[in-house]
Design a protein around this motif. Structure first.
Motif, short mmCIF file in Angstrom:
data_model
loop_
_atom_site.label_atom_id
_atom_site.label_comp_id
_atom_site.label_asym_id
_atom_site.label_seq_id
_atom_site.Cartn_x
_atom_site.Cartn_y
_atom_site.Cartn_z
N ALA A 1 19.24 -23.00 26.92
CA ALA A 1 18.67 -23.29 25.60
C ALA A 1 18.18 -24.73 25.64
CB ALA A 1 19.71 -23.12 24.50
N SER A 2 17.17 -25.05 24.85
CA SER A 2 16.68 -26.42 24.86
C SER A 2 16.09 -26.79 23.51
CB SER A 2 15.61 -26.62 25.95
OG SER A 2 14.37 -26.08 25.56
N ARG A 3 16.04 -28.09 23.26
CA ARG A 3 15.37 -28.64 22.09
C ARG A 3 14.74 -29.97 22.45
NH1 ARG A 3 14.90 -24.55 19.99
NH2 ARG A 3 15.32 -23.89 17.85
N LEU A 4 13.54 -30.19 21.90
CA LEU A 4 12.90 -31.49 22.00
C LEU A 4 13.46 -32.37 20.90
CD1 LEU A 4 9.24 -30.24 22.54
CD2 LEU A 4 10.81 -31.10 24.28
N LEU A 5 13.99 -33.53 21.27
CA LEU A 5 14.67 -34.41 20.32
C LEU A 5 13.68 -35.39 19.71
CD1 LEU A 5 17.92 -35.16 22.37
CD2 LEU A 5 17.33 -33.14 20.98
N PRO A 6 13.37 -35.25 18.42
CA PRO A 6 12.36 -36.11 17.77
C PRO A 6 12.74 -37.58 17.83
CG PRO A 6 12.88 -34.20 16.40
CD PRO A 6 13.89 -34.22 17.50
N THR A 7 11.74 -38.42 18.02
CA THR A 7 11.95 -39.86 18.12
C THR A 7 12.62 -40.43 16.88
OG1 THR A 7 10.00 -40.01 19.54
CG2 THR A 7 10.78 -42.05 18.56
N VAL A 8 12.34 -39.86 15.70
CA VAL A 8 12.89 -40.41 14.46
C VAL A 8 14.41 -40.36 14.45
CG1 VAL A 8 10.84 -39.91 13.10
CG2 VAL A 8 12.63 -38.17 13.30
N LEU A 9 15.01 -39.43 15.21
CA LEU A 9 16.47 -39.32 15.23
C LEU A 9 17.13 -40.44 16.03
CD1 LEU A 9 16.92 -35.46 15.59
CD2 LEU A 9 17.09 -36.85 13.52
N PHE A 10 16.34 -41.22 16.75
CA PHE A 10 16.88 -42.34 17.53
C PHE A 10 16.80 -43.66 16.76
CE2 PHE A 10 15.88 -39.07 20.53
CZ PHE A 10 16.78 -39.21 21.58
N ALA A 11 16.35 -43.60 15.51
CA ALA A 11 16.22 -44.81 14.70
C ALA A 11 17.59 -45.41 14.41
CB ALA A 11 15.49 -44.49 13.39
N GLU A 12 17.61 -46.70 14.06
CA GLU A 12 18.86 -47.42 13.86
C GLU A 12 19.76 -46.78 12.81
OE1 GLU A 12 20.44 -49.93 15.27
OE2 GLU A 12 18.94 -50.14 16.85
N ASP A 13 19.16 -46.18 11.78
CA ASP A 13 19.97 -45.59 10.72
C ASP A 13 20.23 -44.11 10.94
OD1 ASP A 13 17.35 -44.87 10.39
OD2 ASP A 13 17.35 -45.06 8.19
N GLU A 14 19.84 -43.57 12.11
CA GLU A 14 20.00 -42.15 12.37
C GLU A 14 20.81 -41.84 13.63
OE1 GLU A 14 19.00 -39.52 10.69
OE2 GLU A 14 17.66 -40.36 9.18
N TYR A 15 20.71 -42.70 14.63
CA TYR A 15 21.17 -42.33 15.96
C TYR A 15 22.65 -42.01 16.03
CZ TYR A 15 23.54 -46.74 16.97
OH TYR A 15 24.42 -47.80 16.96
N GLU A 16 23.48 -42.72 15.28
CA GLU A 16 24.92 -42.55 15.40
C GLU A 16 25.36 -41.16 14.94
OE1 GLU A 16 28.92 -45.28 14.78
OE2 GLU A 16 27.04 -45.81 13.77
N ALA A 17 24.88 -40.75 13.76
CA ALA A 17 25.23 -39.43 13.25
C ALA A 17 24.63 -38.33 14.13
CB ALA A 17 24.75 -39.28 11.81
N PHE A 18 23.42 -38.56 14.59
CA PHE A 18 22.74 -37.60 15.45
C PHE A 18 23.49 -37.42 16.76
CE2 PHE A 18 19.55 -37.59 19.01
CZ PHE A 18 19.34 -36.22 19.02
N ALA A 19 23.89 -38.52 17.39
CA ALA A 19 24.61 -38.45 18.66
C ALA A 19 25.94 -37.72 18.49
CB ALA A 19 24.84 -39.85 19.21
N ASP A 20 26.62 -37.99 17.40
CA ASP A 20 27.92 -37.36 17.15
C ASP A 20 27.77 -35.85 17.02
OD1 ASP A 20 30.85 -37.57 16.26
OD2 ASP A 20 29.92 -36.50 14.58
N LYS A 21 26.79 -35.42 16.24
CA LYS A 21 26.60 -33.99 16.02
C LYS A 21 26.16 -33.28 17.30
CE LYS A 21 25.42 -34.43 11.12
NZ LYS A 21 24.32 -34.32 10.12
N LEU A 22 25.23 -33.87 18.03
CA LEU A 22 24.74 -33.24 19.24
C LEU A 22 25.84 -33.13 20.28
CD1 LEU A 22 22.29 -32.08 20.73
CD2 LEU A 22 21.81 -34.38 21.59
N PHE A 23 26.62 -34.17 20.45
CA PHE A 23 27.71 -34.19 21.42
C PHE A 23 28.74 -33.12 21.07
CE2 PHE A 23 31.67 -35.65 23.30
CZ PHE A 23 31.27 -36.04 24.57
#
Length: 579
Positions: free
Chosen positions: A418-440
């Motif tokens: 399975a795969s997903r392209l990870l949008p650049t906006v999710l790497f922003a300073e106010d997004e990356y931490e929550a995004f990394a936690d959920k993906l992991f």
């Protein structure tokens, strides 16, 4: 032919041939006669081929042939597999799972005591050595309404280059390579020139890299163990990524011209000046869909020194790895700006990566990872063990590739992804931490992290090619998957597939509407694994792709799983839907 095929006593598919909506399959009354195949043989340059499963020489168990040892030795060698028409690099796609759960396969593990059967391997085909061979094969398949499988090397994570009871067009031996520093596309003005390489559809990336390296050049291509991926087939048509795409773009951004045979048997040249609509579709519209590619011309680039950062760390505490992974996510926008690219794997107990910087130095590379390395050292008190942290500089792209990827010539194996392209906006300073936690948390035991977007990829007009526009808005492709051993039961396989489907739903919830890479996904016959394939794989380009598909292939001769137009066919792609 009947005698040869009887060696593999596999059950035949039962289709209602009273309707012209269905393909003609081996075993059906409409299947071409011996006379029909003799007529085809008279039109082609080589004998017809009868593909057999890779492990066939190890059967019958009572008297395996001498070739069995060779097969066992090379079972995981992608280059070796590419030279056999019945071999798929993902070995699960040589097998066929029927709707009742029975499995037709030919296992190299002979101790399982399972008979060798044809499975998903096509039964007959053309070993194309010329354009005329391809044309004869296509016209024959169209006139007899056959199910067609196009194969160059068999590197396909979705099994699109095999099909049960089908007719194969094998382009592996279309392997000419021509270098031209002043290439002019057909129909272009004389001043439009490129330093280019033209490669036949059977060429693998390792050979293409070596050819341009002799001229001090490099080109954007697939990066895999042994370099055995086909350079002019599905890799390109699906988009084609590389560790150096952030510097020079994707494969579809570097192709100049494509020559192919269409469903009508026409030999066409597609570029920006001729058949530009088809050229647009071929660049991202998916392999096995538009025709049989015979050659592709790419622009080349001056080679450059490559500085590579190697890192590997482990911990028994998942929380520690998650902290490190979160910082890893945070630094990616800056790494993209610096033109880094590469590959990583994160598990619940480890993080390792190989990232490369073109025209870099050890000092620049280390500086880019300064905060990450600092955190890694500080986590030692919490149990993080750094096994590898080093940099190395190579004189050229090809030296980098040969030194690293030719030393691990292992491909093949059972895998569904399975795969997903990870949008650049999710790497922003106010997004990356929550995004990394959920993906992991969601992706489970292993995430393959392809840092192959951003940079030059994001600077291309999304509508300039048929590629899913999501690529232009993403930074990373994340992949996760499942594996099983030969001989696994249907219920065991379905249980793992169910897990994969569940994680796909969870990841989709984190980033609704995110795209996926057409070349690195699972699409199994009859699966609802990807509920919206049109949007996920092709985005807003699907409708235009379908219009072009209908123009060049109105009868759907070239249909593959999840490909453009496949929704008009039932799950096994052998019959059109009646509704």
């Amino acid at each position: 032919m009947q005698r040869l095929l009887s060696l593999f006593p596999f059950p035949l598919l039962a289709l209602n041939q009273s309707t012209p909506l269905c393909r003609c399959l081996y075993g059906d009354a409409c299947w071409p006669t011996t006379s029909d195949f003799s007529s085809l043989q008279s039109q082609i340059s080589r004998p017809l081929i009868y593909p057999i499963p890779t492990a066939s020489a190890c059967y019958p168990l009572s008297s395996p042939s001498e070739n069995c040892t060779d097969i066992q030795t090379n079972w995981h060698n992608g280059t070796w597999r590419a030279g056999h028409p019945g071999s798929m690099d993902s070995t699960n796609y040589e097998s066929f799972i029927s709707r009742n759960g029975s499995i037709s396969a030919c296992y190299v593990n002979t101790t399982l005591g399972v008979p060798c059967e044809q499975g998903n391997v096509p039964v007959i085909g053309v070993d194309a050595r010329s354009v005329s061979d391809v044309q004869a094969a296509v016209k024959f398949a169209a006139s007899h309404n056959l199910r067609v499988a196009i194969k160059n090397t068999g590197h396909d994570f979705t099994g699109r280059s095999a099909a049960r009871n089908s007719f194969m067009i094998w382009t592996h031996h279309l392997n000419n390579i021509t270098l031209n520093p002043t290439f002019v596309p057909e129909g272009a003005p004389a001043m439009e020139t490129y330093d280019a390489i033209t490669i036949g559809s059977g060429v693998i990336w390792n050979d293409a890299y070596n050819a341009v390296a002799a001229q001090g050049r490099m080109l954007i291509g697939g990066i895999s163990a042994g370099g055995s991926v086909g350079a002019a087939g599905g890799w390109l048509q699906g988009g084609g990524h590389s560790a150096f795409s952030p510097l020079h773009g994707l494969g579809v951004d570097n192709v100049i011209e494509i020559k192919l045979v269409t469903a009508a048997g026409e030999y066409l040249t597609a570029n920006a000046h001729q058949h530009s609509d088809l050229f647009w579709a071929l660049r991202g519209g998916g392999g096995g869909t538009w025709g049989v590619l015979t050659s592709v011309t790419y622009q080349t680039h001056p080679t450059f020194p490559v500085t590579t950062v190697f890192f590997n760390a482990t911990a028994t505490n998942t929380t520690v790895i998650k902290k490190l992974f979160t910082e890893f996510v945070r630094i990616h926008p800056a790494l993209s700006t610096a033109s880094f690219g590469g590959y990583a794997i994160a598990t619940s107990t480890s993080l390792n990566f190989l990232y490369s910087l073109p025209n870099g130095t050890d000092a620049r590379a280390n500086a880019s990872f300064d905060s990450f390395f600092g955190l890694a050292r500080s986590l030692a008190v919490e149990g993080l063990e750094i096994a590898t942290q080093e940099t190395g500089t190579y004189d050229s792209f090809n030296q980098w590739f040969q030194s690293i990827f030719q030393t691990i010539p292992t491909d093949g194996g059972i895998v569904e992804l399975a795969s997903r392209l990870l949008p650049t906006v999710l790497f922003a300073e106010d997004e990356y931490e929550a995004f990394a936690d959920k993906l992991f948390t969601v992706a489970g035991y292993q995430i393959i992290w392809n840092f192959v977007a951003g940079g030059a990829v994001s600077k291309v007009d999304p509508d300039s090619t048929g590629l899913n526009p999501a690529w232009r808005e993403s930074l990373v492709e994340a992949i996760w998957g499942v594996r099983w051993n030969e001989g696994a039961t249907y219920s065991e396989i379905e249980r793992m597939r169910a897990w994969l489907a569940a994680t796909m739903e969870q990841v989709s919830a984190i980033m609704p509407g995110a795209g996926s890479y057409f070349n690195e996904v699972r699409h199994e016959t009859g699966s609802l694994f990807e509920p919206t394939p049109k949007e996920t794989y092709f985005g807003s380009h699907y409708d235009r792709l379908k219009e072009i598909k209908d123009e060049y292939d109105p009868n759907g001769l070239f249909i593959v799983g999840a490909g453009v137009g496949s929704d008009e066919w039932v799950d096994d792609l052998n019959c059109r839907r009646s509704d």
